[in-house]
Write a protein that holds these residues in place. Structure first.
Motif, PDB file in Angstrom:
ATOM      1  N   HIS A 173      20.035  -4.020  -4.438  1.00  0.00           N
ATOM      2  CA  HIS A 173      18.979  -3.494  -5.316  1.00  0.00           C
ATOM      3  C   HIS A 173      18.669  -2.041  -4.975  1.00  0.00           C
ATOM      4  O   HIS A 173      18.386  -1.234  -5.860  1.00  0.00           O
ATOM      5  N   VAL A 174      18.710  -1.716  -3.690  1.00  0.00           N
ATOM      6  CA  VAL A 174      18.502  -0.323  -3.291  1.00  0.00           C
ATOM      7  C   VAL A 174      19.644   0.555  -3.803  1.00  0.00           C
ATOM      8  O   VAL A 174      19.428   1.684  -4.249  1.00  0.00           O
ATOM      9  N   GLU A 226      18.609   1.260   7.983  1.00  0.00           N
ATOM     10  CA  GLU A 226      17.879   0.164   8.611  1.00  0.00           C
ATOM     11  C   GLU A 226      16.898  -0.481   7.634  1.00  0.00           C
ATOM     12  O   GLU A 226      16.719  -1.700   7.629  1.00  0.00           O
ATOM     13  N   LEU A 227      16.269   0.348   6.799  1.00  0.00           N
ATOM     14  CA  LEU A 227      15.240  -0.158   5.886  1.00  0.00           C
ATOM     15  C   LEU A 227      15.823  -0.820   4.648  1.00  0.00           C
ATOM     16  O   LEU A 227      15.170  -1.678   4.048  1.00  0.00           O
ATOM     17  N   ALA A 228      17.032  -0.443   4.247  1.00  0.00           N
ATOM     18  CA  ALA A 228      17.591  -0.945   2.993  1.00  0.00           C
ATOM     19  C   ALA A 228      17.887  -2.437   3.042  1.00  0.00           C
ATOM     20  O   ALA A 228      17.967  -3.078   1.982  1.00  0.00           O
ATOM     21  N   PHE A 229      18.037  -3.005   4.225  1.00  0.00           N
ATOM     22  CA  PHE A 229      18.390  -4.413   4.338  1.00  0.00           C
ATOM     23  C   PHE A 229      17.180  -5.305   4.609  1.00  0.00           C
ATOM     24  O   PHE A 229      17.344  -6.511   4.810  1.00  0.00           O
ATOM     25  N   ASN A 230      15.990  -4.742   4.619  1.00  0.00           N
ATOM     26  CA  ASN A 230      14.771  -5.515   4.858  1.00  0.00           C
ATOM     27  C   ASN A 230      14.153  -5.938   3.531  1.00  0.00           C
ATOM     28  O   ASN A 230      14.112  -5.139   2.583  1.00  0.00           O
ATOM     29  N   PRO A 231      13.659  -7.182   3.415  1.00  0.00           N
ATOM     30  CA  PRO A 231      13.134  -7.641   2.112  1.00  0.00           C
ATOM     31  C   PRO A 231      11.895  -6.895   1.658  1.00  0.00           C
ATOM     32  O   PRO A 231      11.606  -6.870   0.456  1.00  0.00           O
ATOM     33  N   TYR A 232      11.129  -6.275   2.575  1.00  0.00           N
ATOM     34  CA  TYR A 232       9.910  -5.560   2.189  1.00  0.00           C
ATOM     35  C   TYR A 232      10.155  -4.060   2.046  1.00  0.00           C
ATOM     36  O   TYR A 232       9.739  -3.448   1.058  1.00  0.00           O
ATOM     37  N   SER A 233      10.826  -3.477   3.001  1.00  0.00           N
ATOM     38  CA  SER A 233      11.082  -2.036   2.912  1.00  0.00           C
ATOM     39  C   SER A 233      12.056  -1.701   1.785  1.00  0.00           C
ATOM     40  O   SER A 233      12.044  -0.576   1.270  1.00  0.00           O
ATOM     41  N   SER A 234      12.901  -2.655   1.372  1.00  0.00           N
ATOM     42  CA  SER A 234      13.803  -2.383   0.249  1.00  0.00           C
ATOM     43  C   SER A 234      13.025  -2.133  -1.036  1.00  0.00           C
ATOM     44  O   SER A 234      13.423  -1.305  -1.867  1.00  0.00           O
ATOM     45  N   HIS A 235      11.889  -2.822  -1.193  1.00  0.00           N
ATOM     46  CA  HIS A 235      11.033  -2.560  -2.359  1.00  0.00           C
ATOM     47  C   HIS A 235      10.461  -1.145  -2.308  1.00  0.00           C
ATOM     48  O   HIS A 235      10.371  -0.455  -3.327  1.00  0.00           O
ATOM     49  N   LEU A 264      11.794   1.466  -0.836  1.00  0.00           N
ATOM     50  CA  LEU A 264      12.873   2.418  -1.134  1.00  0.00           C
ATOM     51  C   LEU A 264      13.182   2.468  -2.624  1.00  0.00           C
ATOM     52  O   LEU A 264      13.460   3.547  -3.166  1.00  0.00           O
ATOM     53  N   GLN A 265      13.140   1.333  -3.284  1.00  0.00           N
ATOM     54  CA  GLN A 265      13.398   1.330  -4.730  1.00  0.00           C
ATOM     55  C   GLN A 265      12.354   2.156  -5.473  1.00  0.00           C
ATOM     56  O   GLN A 265      12.691   2.977  -6.348  1.00  0.00           O
ATOM     57  N   SER A 266      11.092   1.958  -5.151  1.00  0.00           N
ATOM     58  CA  SER A 266      10.030   2.730  -5.804  1.00  0.00           C
ATOM     59  C   SER A 266      10.147   4.206  -5.475  1.00  0.00           C
ATOM     60  O   SER A 266       9.943   5.078  -6.342  1.00  0.00           O
ATOM     61  N   MET A 267      10.469   4.531  -4.216  1.00  0.00           N
ATOM     62  CA  MET A 267      10.591   5.927  -3.805  1.00  0.00           C
ATOM     63  C   MET A 267      11.745   6.616  -4.531  1.00  0.00           C
ATOM     64  O   MET A 267      11.597   7.749  -5.023  1.00  0.00           O
ATOM     65  N   LEU A 268      12.898   5.966  -4.601  1.00  0.00           N
ATOM     66  CA  LEU A 268      14.050   6.560  -5.280  1.00  0.00           C
ATOM     67  C   LEU A 268      13.795   6.721  -6.773  1.00  0.00           C
ATOM     68  O   LEU A 268      14.299   7.679  -7.391  1.00  0.00           O
ATOM     69  N   ASN A 269      13.041   5.826  -7.365  1.00  0.00           N
ATOM     70  CA  ASN A 269      12.738   5.931  -8.787  1.00  0.00           C
ATOM     71  C   ASN A 269      11.867   7.150  -9.094  1.00  0.00           C
ATOM     72  O   ASN A 269      11.959   7.735 -10.174  1.00  0.00           O
ATOM     73  N   LEU A 270      11.028   7.545  -8.140  1.00  0.00           N
ATOM     74  CA  LEU A 270      10.154   8.704  -8.338  1.00  0.00           C
ATOM     75  C   LEU A 270      10.832  10.024  -7.981  1.00  0.00           C
ATOM     76  O   LEU A 270      10.332  11.095  -8.333  1.00  0.00           O
ATOM     77  N   LEU A 274       0.828  -1.204   0.000  1.00  0.00           N
ATOM     78  CA  LEU A 274       0.000   0.000   0.000  1.00  0.00           C
ATOM     79  C   LEU A 274       0.861   1.252   0.000  1.00  0.00           C
ATOM     80  O   LEU A 274       0.568   2.231  -0.701  1.00  0.00           O
ATOM     81  N   LEU A 275       1.955   1.242   0.743  1.00  0.00           N
ATOM     82  CA  LEU A 275       2.836   2.400   0.801  1.00  0.00           C
ATOM     83  C   LEU A 275       3.456   2.696  -0.564  1.00  0.00           C
ATOM     84  O   LEU A 275       3.575   3.859  -0.971  1.00  0.00           O
ATOM     85  N   GLU A 276       3.847   1.675  -1.289  1.00  0.00           N
ATOM     86  CA  GLU A 276       4.394   1.874  -2.645  1.00  0.00           C
ATOM     87  C   GLU A 276       3.367   2.532  -3.556  1.00  0.00           C
ATOM     88  O   GLU A 276       3.688   3.459  -4.322  1.00  0.00           O
ATOM     89  N   LYS A 277       2.119   2.078  -3.484  1.00  0.00           N
ATOM     90  CA  LYS A 277       1.072   2.634  -4.353  1.00  0.00           C
ATOM     91  C   LYS A 277       0.741   4.075  -3.970  1.00  0.00           C
ATOM     92  O   LYS A 277       0.489   4.918  -4.847  1.00  0.00           O
ATOM     93  N   MET A 278       0.765   4.378  -2.676  1.00  0.00           N
ATOM     94  CA  MET A 278       0.481   5.748  -2.251  1.00  0.00           C
ATOM     95  C   MET A 278       1.608   6.700  -2.651  1.00  0.00           C
ATOM     96  O   MET A 278       1.363   7.870  -2.953  1.00  0.00           O
TER      97      MET A 278
END
Length: 798
Positions: free
Chosen positions: A174-175, A107-116, A118-124, A81-85
């Protein structure tokens, strides 16, 4: 942009509320997680009565998410949901969320869910940063937050908080790639319905093939990118070597090498000092990776890197990305004298293949071919036919060493003393079967036909067909061997080729390559009576389209008539629908006259542009070089701008017979050429030393040059000389019916100069006075106007 599959190691208790994860982030409670999950379902359905209701819903969701984003990002359900928002967030809300997530980045970059997330956020981030005004220092901006983040990651000590530590983690790598892409302005197109879906079939090392859109970024982004690259470049030698062999860090290094060598056109207009600094940084990074300063031990390091399943990908990317100067240095240091050994290795042979595809000039291809040419038979016998294929392909692309490579390939598959074209083509078509028996024959012996070595008809070879396909784009006199061999095949073998996944490409290359036009028409006739049968086959459909494209009008009609007889069967197949459309069958069936006119126009256009397209349809001879990899000089020769320059730049690989033929066509012998350089073509007197040097650089003057020279000298005459020249009677061959048109043309020509503009204005003023009833001396004006017209006609004739 998806992370690798990550098996969650937590048991059922991991979903309990209040649990603190290894990264230090507290997990969101279960009740709130389920609530956000329901909100995601409402957002996916998108069943709002109006846009206003949807906006109210989104504002409420952002309010519920406030200050909870880090905890949501580490939850399996809430992270989606956070990625879509983030994708639909306004710029102010995105900036606030961006800042809160960057505070917990390490802390978030090494987590399997929060890394996704961060990737979407950095892309935007690049698109949002471009639309923000960062003039106010107190305003929170994406660019400012990004700069602070990169400063924290630019430390040189190895640890979890810097870029090097991020690169070596399964999720963090990936991040790191997403961060580097964002700083370089490379934006991946993300769709809201595709977020959260993983592509399990994506290859790990194919990082440079991600489709992206290049956008402009703030200057701080470029500076941050250089700081991060400098962080990697300044790592300890053992750390940098480990990164080259690390499964997760290696793709990040590939991306770094691609980014620092990208945007070559942009660098030409950039600040010279910044450009020089960037080139120096790239050179230092490559030098430290390959150990340029260590001599023989550095070469051994390069060999080990190319023989590694992970490091070889880095070398392939390096060859493709670096500048021309650095490419030559890498080849001389790591490849020269070692190509054959590398080609035999089961991993490093892929690097050698990339070396061929990454060549910039024909001279580079010639150097590599010279080293590998004596070993073609051994490479084929050892199962490394792909290396030979890349060699053949590079010769076609850069038009280098074509004759010697084809001769060496024929000797390798046919043996000594056998030059029959049909045998050569057969050996190449079944190359994989042949290579199983090549080891039994010595280098100086003849090799029997491959069909006699097997009790049953062997399977067509994909790599052998690819080599034939490239050979058909060689120079016309060189590819004649392959063309003759294909023409000598039986009709059944040709039909098998046309319906095979690999063989059909050979037929396509025969019809598109440098084969004589007459031979192409003969090949079309070979399939007569089986056009519909070809159209019903998956790969035969591609061949029938090529046959239709090159056919003359009568043969096109024959193809369409056979296809029309099998209309129902052809339309019933998936690929048959495309054959029916591309062969314009509906027009042939319902508007026969319109179809005929269009086909006739196509034939006339082919004949009219035969020289440019590369064939002479009237005589069935190929006039020009292969269009594959052709240069600017070939185009100028085709347009008729030949002369000394074209002779001087003619490739040394061009056959002597063809050069002689061109010399005869130009009708200019060597003594004549020397006379052009030493004599003035207009005055017939010797040139000065300076004029001769200029003539050597530019070549002899053609008729256009002489014409312009005459015009310039005419303008430099004195007034009396021009007056005397104007009094010379000139015969006027033009008809008086075109006088009015001539006047308009001469007005346009004279309007290009001030003097001409005044004359045009004066003449128009005289015409207005002539049209007015109050103007006196009308007959005199008419006489003057007629005199002006005669002068303009004489000027045009001159």
């Amino acid at each position: 942009y998806e992370a690798e599959d990550y098996q969650h190691q937590h048991d059922g208790s991991a979903e309990q509320s209040g649990e603190v994860l290894p990264g230090g982030v507290e997990r969101i409670d279960v009740e709130t997680s389920n609530y956000f999950r329901q909100l995601e379902g409402v957002l996916d359905k998108n069943e709002f009565p109006s846009d206003e209701d949807k906006q109210i819903f989104l504002d409420n969701v952002f309010s519920e998410m406030n200050e909870k984003e880090p905890r949501m990002s580490v939850d399996r359900k809430c992270s989606k949901l956070l990625e879509k928002m983030l994708l639909i967030a306004p710029h102010d809300k995105f900036t606030a969320i961006f800042a809160r997530l960057c505070e917990r980045f390490s802390e978030l970059a090494f987590n399997p869910y929060s890394s996704h997330v961060l990737q979407s956020m950095l892309n935007l981030a690049p698109n949002v940063a471009n639309k923000q005004d960062d003039a106010e220092a107190d305003t929170l901006t994406v660019a400012g937050t990004m700069s602070a983040l990169c400063d924290s990651l630019s430390g040189t000590e190895e640890g979890s908080a810097n870029l090097v530590g991020l690169m070596t983690d399964a999720c963090g790598s990936h991040v790191a790639r997403a961060l580097l892409m964002a700083l370089a302005g490379r934006v991946v197109d993300l769709k809201i319905d595709e977020l959260g879906k993983r592509n399990k079939n994506k290859q790990r090392h194919q990082t440079t093939e991600i489709p992206f859109t290049q956008v402009t970024v703030p200057a701080s982004f470029e500076q941050s990118l250089q700081n991060l690259v400098r962080c990697v470049e300044s790592s300890a030698p053992d750390v940098l070597d480990n990164l080259c062999y690390d499964t997760y860090a290696n793709p990040v290094l590939q991306l770094v090498l691609t980014l620092i060598h990208a945007d070559k056109e942009k660098e030409k207009t950039a600040d010279r000092s910044a450009e020089r600094e960037k080139k120096l940084l790239a050179l230092n990074l490559v030098s430290r990776m390959l150990h340029f300063s260590e001599g023989d031990s550095g070469r051994e390091h390069c060999n080990q890197l190319m023989q590694s399943q992970v490091g070889s990908h880095l070398m392939e990317t390096l060859l493709q990305a670096v500048t021309d100067e650095l490419f030559v240095k890498i080849y001389s240091f790591a490849f020269r004298g070692n190509l054959f050994k590398l080609s035999l290795h089961h991993v490093s042979n892929y690097v050698v293949q990339r070396l061929f595809t990454a060549c910039r000039h024909s001279a580079q291809v010639n150097m590599i071919v010279e080293e590998l040419l004596p070993h073609i038979a051994t490479l084929l016998a050892k199962g490394k036919a792909n290396v030979v294929w890349r060699m053949v392909q590079a010769c076609a692309t850069h038009k280098a060493s074509q004759k010697v490579v084809l001769k060496g390939l024929s000797k390798a598959v046919c043996g000594v003393g056998s030059s029959e074209s049909k045998k050569f083509v057969n050996q190449m078509l079944y190359l994989e079967t042949l290579t199983q028996h090549l080891g039994a024959y010595s280098e100086g012996s003849a090799i029997p036909d491959v069909l006699s070595l097997s009790s049953q008809l062997p399977k067509l070879s994909g790599v052998g067909c690819s080599m034939l396909q490239s050979c058909l784009f060689y120079e016309p006199d060189v590819c004649k061997t392959v063309s003759d061999g294909i023409r000598s095949l039986d009709d059944e073998v040709l039909f098998k080729l046309a319906t095979d996944t690999h063989g059909s490409r050979v037929i396509d290359a025969f019809l598109e390559g440098n084969t004589k036009s007459l031979w192409k028409q003969q090949l079309v006739d070979r399939f007569k009576g089986r056009y519909a049968e070809l159209a019903l086959q998956k790969f035969g459909g591609f061949c029938i389209e090529k046959l239709y494209k090159v056919s003359e009008l009568s043969k096109k009609s024959q193809i369409c008539s056979e296809l029309l007889a099998k209309e129902a069967e052809i339309k019933a197949t998936f690929h048959g629908k495309f054959v029916w459309r591309n062969c314009r069958m509906d027009s042939y069936q319902r508007k026969r006259e319109e179809w005929t006119n269009q086909a006739q126009k196509t034939d006339k256009a082919r004949e009219r542009f035969a020289d440019i397209l590369g064939t002479d349809d009237s005589k069935g001879k190929s006039n020009v070089k292969s269009t594959l990899g052709s240069g600017l000089q070939d185009t100028m020769d085709q347009l008729g701008f030949g002369g000394a320059y074209s002779k001087k730049t003619t490739s040394g690989d061009e056959p002597k017979a063809e050069r002689t033929k061109k010399d005869k066509k130009n009708k200019k012998s060597k003594p004549d050429l020397e006379a052009d350089l030493t004599q003035d073509p207009e005055l017939g007197k010797p040139r000065s030393t300076k004029e001769i040097e200029m003539a050597v650089e530019t070549g002899p003057m053609d008729e256009i040059d002489v014409l312009f020279k005459k015009k310039n000298r005419g303008n430099s005459k004195s007034g009396s000389a021009r007056k005397a020249a104007a009094e010379v009677p000139v015969e006027d061959p033009m008809d008086t019916t075109v006088t009015a048109d001539l006047v308009d043309v001469m007005d346009a020509i004279q309007a290009t100069t001030r003097k001409g503009t005044k004359k045009v204005k004066k003449r128009k003023q005289d015409e207005k006075e002539q049209a007015s009833p109050h103007v006196a001396k009308k007959s005199k004006v008419e006489t003057d106007s007629t005199s002006d017209v005669k002068k303009k006609k004489k000027f045009a004739m001159n």
